[in-house]
Design an enzyme around this catalytic site. Structure first.
Site, PDB file in Angstrom:
ATOM      1  N   HIS A  60      43.438  41.062  44.930  1.00  0.00           N
ATOM      2  CA  HIS A  60      42.703  40.835  43.684  1.00  0.00           C
ATOM      3  C   HIS A  60      41.522  41.801  43.575  1.00  0.00           C
ATOM      4  CE1 HIS A  60      44.513  37.240  41.947  1.00  0.00           C
ATOM      5  NE2 HIS A  60      44.434  36.584  43.089  1.00  0.00           N
ATOM      6  N   SER A 101      40.249  26.605  45.083  1.00  0.00           N
ATOM      7  CA  SER A 101      40.311  27.888  44.385  1.00  0.00           C
ATOM      8  C   SER A 101      38.972  28.341  43.829  1.00  0.00           C
ATOM      9  CB  SER A 101      41.317  27.797  43.231  1.00  0.00           C
ATOM     10  OG  SER A 101      42.529  27.210  43.654  1.00  0.00           O
TER      11      SER A 101
END
Length: 331
Positions: free
Chosen positions: A18, A165
């Site tokens: 990411h 998350s």
């Protein structure tokens, strides 16, 4: 105390992707896999940020190419993948299951794990270890996480990862979620979190204390948002607490130096905290690190050996001359 083994799932090459905008190339994958394999981590998770099947663009490695390079670059560590059911169709997923994969995790919202059912079934048919990856767990009460986790067990999951998350879970929430889920399912549990509140390592240790048997980490914490639990720091904390890990602390610290130039090429700075981790691990006076570095370079001795012996001798400020004598003796 009964010695308990904790497995490490390093996600530098998946969650860390990411941070570099999915730019890890095949050579990057090979270098990082080899460093992690050398360090002795149990699983190395590879893929684009949102898992296999989530990113298809000309000039970037395919899922299959990434898997092939990762598998061929590892001698001992198992290769793991993450799959979002809404990002990869079943036929493409089936093709990936023909590879020598050690673990497949199916990423679903913690509030609704039903999309994982068919994906778990297909992995089980191939005799591949498969787990549920319960995202955004911070939004649920521990009892709600437990109820959805029971469904994962019914689908055939071998493991469950409770996933924070947003890095939003507080310590008591982690403890209750892991404990209740463990009691309800009896499965091997893991914990994945981010460092938004500075609690990544601490909350991961709390998860371990309450029954988790594996932990998600990344070299230097490289991951989305505030980053993941640092591989090297978690190994130090777990070992210091008396848990057994296959991964080697010093080799894990060295892996940061492999990642640094790779990440830098994509505009991402990685902080090497190796010296600071060793200070905390061995409990020496922090200002001693300068003399340790100087003496290590001057006499060609291992920093680890010098730090370890400073700790054994319980040296305090004012003992600098004794440290130099120690370095000469070690040489």
């Amino acid at each position: 105390m009964i010695e308990r083994k904790i497995e490490i799932i390093d996600s530098t090459l998946r969650d860390g992707n990411h941070t570099v905008k999915n730019k890890f190339c095949l050579d990057d994958i090979e270098k990082i896999v080899k460093a992690l394999d050398y360090a002795g981590v149990d699983y190395i998770e590879v893929g684009y940020g949102y898992g296999m099947g989530s990113f298809i663009q000309e000039g970037y490695p395919s899922d299959k190419e990434m898997l092939q390079r990762a598998i061929s670059s590892s001698s001992n560590s198992k290769i793991a993948i993450l799959v979002f059911p809404n990002k990869i169709d079943l036929e493409s997923y089936k093709d990936l299951l023909d590879f020598d994969i050690g673990l497949v995790r199916i990423a679903v919202q913690a509030s609704n794990v039903s999309p994982s059912k068919e994906y778990i079934k297909l992995a089980k048919e191939k005799n591949i270890q498969v787990g549920g990856f319960m995202m955004m767990a911070s939004r649920l009460d521990p009892s709600e996480i437990k109820e959805e986790a029971i469904k994962l067990k019914e689908y055939g999951a071998d493991t469950i990862t409770i996933t924070d998350s947003a890095g939003a879970m507080n310590p008591s929430q982690v403890a209750k979620s892991i404990k209740q889920t463990k009691e309800a399912t009896g499965l091997s549990l893991g914990f994945h979190t981010h460092d938004n509140l500075g609690l990544a390592v601490g909350n991961t240790m709390i998860a371990i204390e309450n029954g988790a048997s594996f932990a998600d980490t990344a070299i230097a914490g490289l991951g989305a948002g505030a980053g993941n639990t640092r591989t090297e720091t978690l190994i130090a904390a777990a070992n210091k607490e008396g848990y057994k890990t296959k991964a080697d602390l010093i080799k894990a610290i060295e892996s940061v130096k492999v990642l640094e130039p790779i990440a830098k090429a994509y505009g991402v700075d990685v902080k090497d905290m190796g010296d600071l981790i060793l200070i905390g691990y061995y409990g020496i006076y922090s200002a001693f690190m300068k003399i340790v570095n100087d003496l290590s370079a001057k006499h060609g001795i291992s920093k680890k050996d010098l730090i370890e012996n400073i700790a054994k001798n319980a040296f305090v400020p004012g003992d600098e001359e004794k440290i130099e004598q120690l370095a000469i003796k070690l040489k």
